[in-house]
Design a protein around this motif. Structure first.
Motif, mmCIF file in Angstrom:
data_model
loop_
_atom_site.group_PDB
_atom_site.id
_atom_site.type_symbol
_atom_site.label_atom_id
_atom_site.label_comp_id
_atom_site.label_asym_id
_atom_site.label_seq_id
_atom_site.Cartn_x
_atom_site.Cartn_y
_atom_site.Cartn_z
ATOM 1 N N MET A 22 25.190 80.016 50.549
ATOM 2 C CA MET A 22 25.522 78.619 50.276
ATOM 3 C C MET A 22 24.733 78.118 49.069
ATOM 4 O O MET A 22 25.277 77.401 48.216
ATOM 5 C CB MET A 22 25.261 77.749 51.505
ATOM 6 C CG MET A 22 26.238 78.006 52.627
ATOM 7 S SD MET A 22 25.889 77.030 54.082
ATOM 8 C CE MET A 22 27.001 75.666 53.800
ATOM 9 N N MET A 25 26.416 79.372 46.069
ATOM 10 C CA MET A 25 27.675 78.678 45.799
ATOM 11 C C MET A 25 27.432 77.309 45.158
ATOM 12 O O MET A 25 28.241 76.849 44.353
ATOM 13 C CB MET A 25 28.490 78.495 47.086
ATOM 14 C CG MET A 25 29.094 79.765 47.653
ATOM 15 S SD MET A 25 30.272 80.544 46.552
ATOM 16 C CE MET A 25 29.331 81.963 45.999
ATOM 17 N N THR A 26 26.336 76.655 45.506
ATOM 18 C CA THR A 26 26.057 75.331 44.931
ATOM 19 C C THR A 26 25.742 75.421 43.443
ATOM 20 O O THR A 26 25.800 74.414 42.740
ATOM 21 C CB THR A 26 24.910 74.620 45.663
ATOM 22 O OG1 THR A 26 23.722 75.403 45.564
ATOM 23 C CG2 THR A 26 25.255 74.359 47.114
ATOM 24 N N ALA A 35 34.472 78.568 44.915
ATOM 25 C CA ALA A 35 33.267 78.031 45.556
ATOM 26 C C ALA A 35 33.627 77.085 46.700
ATOM 27 O O ALA A 35 32.998 77.120 47.763
ATOM 28 C CB ALA A 35 32.390 77.326 44.533
ATOM 29 N N THR A 36 34.636 76.265 46.489
ATOM 30 C CA THR A 36 35.057 75.315 47.531
ATOM 31 C C THR A 36 35.542 76.054 48.776
ATOM 32 O O THR A 36 35.133 75.719 49.900
ATOM 33 C CB THR A 36 36.177 74.402 46.987
ATOM 34 O OG1 THR A 36 35.692 73.714 45.844
ATOM 35 C CG2 THR A 36 36.622 73.405 48.038
ATOM 36 N N ARG A 38 34.908 79.212 49.653
ATOM 37 C CA ARG A 38 33.807 79.984 50.240
ATOM 38 C C ARG A 38 32.853 79.070 51.021
ATOM 39 O O ARG A 38 32.374 79.445 52.093
ATOM 40 C CB ARG A 38 33.063 80.744 49.149
ATOM 41 C CG ARG A 38 32.175 81.834 49.690
ATOM 42 C CD ARG A 38 32.103 82.966 48.700
ATOM 43 N NE ARG A 38 31.150 83.978 49.094
ATOM 44 C CZ ARG A 38 31.480 85.197 49.469
ATOM 45 N NH1 ARG A 38 32.740 85.554 49.502
ATOM 46 N NH2 ARG A 38 30.563 86.071 49.793
ATOM 47 N N MET A 39 32.586 77.879 50.507
ATOM 48 C CA MET A 39 31.726 76.928 51.226
ATOM 49 C C MET A 39 32.364 76.521 52.555
ATOM 50 O O MET A 39 31.668 76.392 53.565
ATOM 51 C CB MET A 39 31.444 75.691 50.373
ATOM 52 C CG MET A 39 30.446 75.938 49.265
ATOM 53 S SD MET A 39 28.797 76.380 49.848
ATOM 54 C CE MET A 39 28.184 74.788 50.338
ATOM 55 N N ASN A 43 30.566 77.219 56.041
ATOM 56 C CA ASN A 43 30.325 76.135 57.007
ATOM 57 C C ASN A 43 30.928 76.470 58.369
ATOM 58 O O ASN A 43 30.331 76.174 59.406
ATOM 59 C CB ASN A 43 30.873 74.812 56.478
ATOM 60 C CG ASN A 43 29.935 74.162 55.497
ATOM 61 O OD1 ASN A 43 28.733 74.106 55.713
ATOM 62 N ND2 ASN A 43 30.481 73.688 54.396
#
Length: 70
Positions: A22, A25-26, A35-36, A38-39, A43
């Motif tokens: 995470m 990814m940020t 990224a969206t 994968r996040m 989560n």
């Protein structure tokens, strides 16, 4: 312990791996579809780790992890 159920130590290790991913990814652009997505998956993994899971949820968690190749 039944097959597929995680020990607390394994959950802690998996949580640390997910948190590290995470963080990675940020650092990607906020508008990145990769990224969206994968996040969202990360989560979902954290949610499944944090709850008492049914066997089907254990299977879903294993599939999510295998799909991410963490």
């Amino acid at each position: 312990m039944a097959t597929g159920q995680w020990s607390q130590k394994r959950c802690d290790e998996k949580t640390a791996v997910v948190q590290a991913e995470m963080d990675r990814m940020t650092k990607l652009p906020a508008h990145s579809n990769y990224a969206t997505h994968r996040m969202r998956v990360l989560n979902k993994i954290l949610h499944l780790i944090s709850i008492q899971r049914s066997s089907s949820q254990d299977e879903e968690l294993e599939l999510l992890f295998s799909g991410l190749s963490l």
